[in-house]
Write a protein that holds these residues in place. Structure first.
Motif, short mmCIF file in Angstrom:
data_model
loop_
_atom_site.label_atom_id
_atom_site.label_comp_id
_atom_site.label_asym_id
_atom_site.label_seq_id
_atom_site.Cartn_x
_atom_site.Cartn_y
_atom_site.Cartn_z
N LYS A 186 -118.72 1.80 -61.38
CA LYS A 186 -119.70 1.30 -60.40
C LYS A 186 -120.13 -0.12 -60.71
O LYS A 186 -120.40 -0.90 -59.81
CB LYS A 186 -120.94 2.21 -60.38
N ASN A 187 -120.19 -0.46 -62.00
CA ASN A 187 -120.66 -1.79 -62.40
C ASN A 187 -119.52 -2.78 -62.63
O ASN A 187 -119.75 -3.87 -63.12
CB ASN A 187 -121.51 -1.67 -63.68
N SER A 188 -118.31 -2.41 -62.26
CA SER A 188 -117.17 -3.30 -62.48
C SER A 188 -116.81 -4.06 -61.21
O SER A 188 -117.16 -3.66 -60.11
CB SER A 188 -115.96 -2.50 -62.95
N GLU A 189 -116.10 -5.16 -61.40
CA GLU A 189 -115.58 -5.91 -60.26
C GLU A 189 -114.17 -5.44 -59.92
O GLU A 189 -113.74 -5.53 -58.78
CB GLU A 189 -115.57 -7.40 -60.58
N ALA A 190 -113.46 -4.95 -60.92
CA ALA A 190 -112.11 -4.41 -60.76
C ALA A 190 -111.83 -3.52 -61.97
O ALA A 190 -112.51 -3.62 -62.99
CB ALA A 190 -111.08 -5.52 -60.66
N VAL A 191 -110.83 -2.67 -61.83
CA VAL A 191 -110.47 -1.76 -62.91
C VAL A 191 -108.97 -1.91 -63.18
O VAL A 191 -108.17 -1.88 -62.25
CB VAL A 191 -110.80 -0.30 -62.52
N VAL A 192 -108.62 -2.07 -64.45
CA VAL A 192 -107.22 -2.17 -64.87
C VAL A 192 -106.91 -0.90 -65.66
O VAL A 192 -107.62 -0.58 -66.61
CB VAL A 192 -106.97 -3.42 -65.74
#
Length: 146
Positions: free
Chosen positions: A30-36
């Motif tokens: 939820k608090n990320s800009e993107a997920v790798v």
């Protein structure tokens, strides 16, 4: 299994944090800009939250055009920058309908139950059978998403 030495090396990477396995992934997403991700349920969860997902290996949700795929590790910085730049507008580009259709396709092909229990209870179930079931499910997903 990741060794303590490998974890220590990862902790030295600038702008990276090693998280405990008990960390609530939903709060992080939820608090990320993107997920790798390499291959993880976290990627699917991020997809459901409409977060840009950068995927490094073949996985079912990687069939969606909404997921950024990395074929060559040298592409990673470029793909991450693209995911961060486009952000959630990436989902707007393809539209909610594409996103919902893909989720429906995945959920409509999933059998109820725990695959580990399925494997353990079915001593007579071969790996080839499981691969066949997976391939049938993936083909259904591809047809729905065309």
């Amino acid at each position: 299994v990741t060794s303590i030495g490998e974890i220590r090396k990862m902790k030295r990477v600038k702008n990276a944090r090693v998280l405990y396995p008990t960390t609530n992934s939903h709060e992080i997403i939820k608090n990320s800009e993107a997920v790798v991700v390499i291959s993880s349920t976290v990627g699917w969860e991020a997809f459901l939250y409409k977060k840009p997902v950068v995927n490094l290996s073949p996985i079912y949700y990687g069939l969606s055009d909404l997921v950024y795929k990395v074929q060559d590790i040298r592409e990673l910085p470029i793909v991450i920058k693209k995911a961060l730049t486009e952000g959630r507008s990436h989902y707007l580009k393809y539209g909610n309908e594409e996103w919902e259709k893909f989720i429906y396709a995945i959920l409509s092909t999933v059998n109820k139950g725990n695959p580990v229990e399925f494997w353990n209870k079915g001593d007579d179930v071969s790996e080839e059978t499981l691969i066949g079931v997976t391939n049938v499910a993936l083909e259904k997903i591809r047809k729905v998403c065309k």
